[in-house]
Design an enzyme around this catalytic site. Structure first.
Site, PDB file in Angstrom:
ATOM      1  N   PRO A  63       0.823  -1.215   0.000  1.00  0.00           N
ATOM      2  CA  PRO A  63       0.000   0.000   0.000  1.00  0.00           C
ATOM      3  C   PRO A  63       0.854   1.260   0.000  1.00  0.00           C
ATOM      4  O   PRO A  63       1.942   1.288   0.577  1.00  0.00           O
ATOM      5  CB  PRO A  63      -0.808  -0.131   1.295  1.00  0.00           C
ATOM      6  CG  PRO A  63      -0.001  -1.015   2.167  1.00  0.00           C
ATOM      7  CD  PRO A  63       0.740  -1.950   1.253  1.00  0.00           C
ATOM      8  N   HIS A  64       0.342   2.281  -0.663  1.00  0.00           N
ATOM      9  CA  HIS A  64       1.043   3.557  -0.740  1.00  0.00           C
ATOM     10  C   HIS A  64       0.062   4.644  -1.156  1.00  0.00           C
ATOM     11  O   HIS A  64      -1.081   4.367  -1.493  1.00  0.00           O
ATOM     12  CB  HIS A  64       2.211   3.474  -1.728  1.00  0.00           C
ATOM     13  CG  HIS A  64       1.802   3.055  -3.100  1.00  0.00           C
ATOM     14  ND1 HIS A  64       1.550   1.734  -3.428  1.00  0.00           N
ATOM     15  CD2 HIS A  64       1.572   3.762  -4.217  1.00  0.00           C
ATOM     16  CE1 HIS A  64       1.201   1.661  -4.692  1.00  0.00           C
ATOM     17  NE2 HIS A  64       1.191   2.882  -5.199  1.00  0.00           N
ATOM     18  N   ALA A  65       0.540   5.875  -1.130  1.00  0.00           N
ATOM     19  CA  ALA A  65      -0.225   7.028  -1.605  1.00  0.00           C
ATOM     20  C   ALA A  65       0.745   7.896  -2.398  1.00  0.00           C
ATOM     21  O   ALA A  65       1.884   7.508  -2.650  1.00  0.00           O
ATOM     22  CB  ALA A  65      -0.840   7.787  -0.426  1.00  0.00           C
TER      23      ALA A  65
END
Length: 146
Positions: A63-65
């Site tokens: 997960p990342h942004a």
């Protein structure tokens, strides 16, 4: 870039759902000043908006942004889950390895992904990560990446 430093690892954690698992990985990054608290929430929002596209292999989520969502410095954390969590990916659920990705630029993003792919390219490494109880058990495979 900090890639799976000892203080960015947490073993045998429990999470009730994907949101909790993402927050655990994000919290490791935030506690060491790599990301803001906002970044963690943006990671969860991205999951809700875009689905489980970052579940890249059996047991593995990254997960990342966006960098503009609160990345201070590039880093990768890892949370191992004692039991799998469904992220909604038909082929690769349940997830047990959650790599929290914080990249400050597109170039850093690519470097980080290359490091993770190198780590996961050997099934033995995945097995060792899944079974590890502490940093010392995975330190040799991380040193092999340098």
């Amino acid at each position: 870039m900090s890639f799976l430093n000892q203080d960015l690892l947490s073993f045998n954690q429990t999470a009730e759902n994907a949101d909790e698992a993402i927050r655990l990985a994000g919290k490791l990054l935030q506690q060491k000043g790599y990301v803001s608290e906002n970044y963690i929430e943006k990671m969860v929002e991205s999951y809700h908006e875009n689905g489980a596209y970052f579940v890249i292999a059996p047991y593995v989520a990254i997960p990342h942004a966006r960098p503009t969502d609160g990345v201070e410095k590039s880093a990768v954390s890892l949370v191992t889950l004692s039991s799998g969590v469904a992220f909604g990916h038909k082929a690769n659920d349940p997830v047990r390895l959650v790599f929290g990705l914080a990249a400050s630029s597109s170039e850093e993003h690519l470097k980080v992904i290359q490091n993770i792919v190198a780590l996961l390219s050997q099934n033995e490494n995945i097995k060792r990560l899944l079974e590890a109880k502490d940093f010392e058990e995975i330190q040799p495979i991380l040193e092999g990446l340098k």
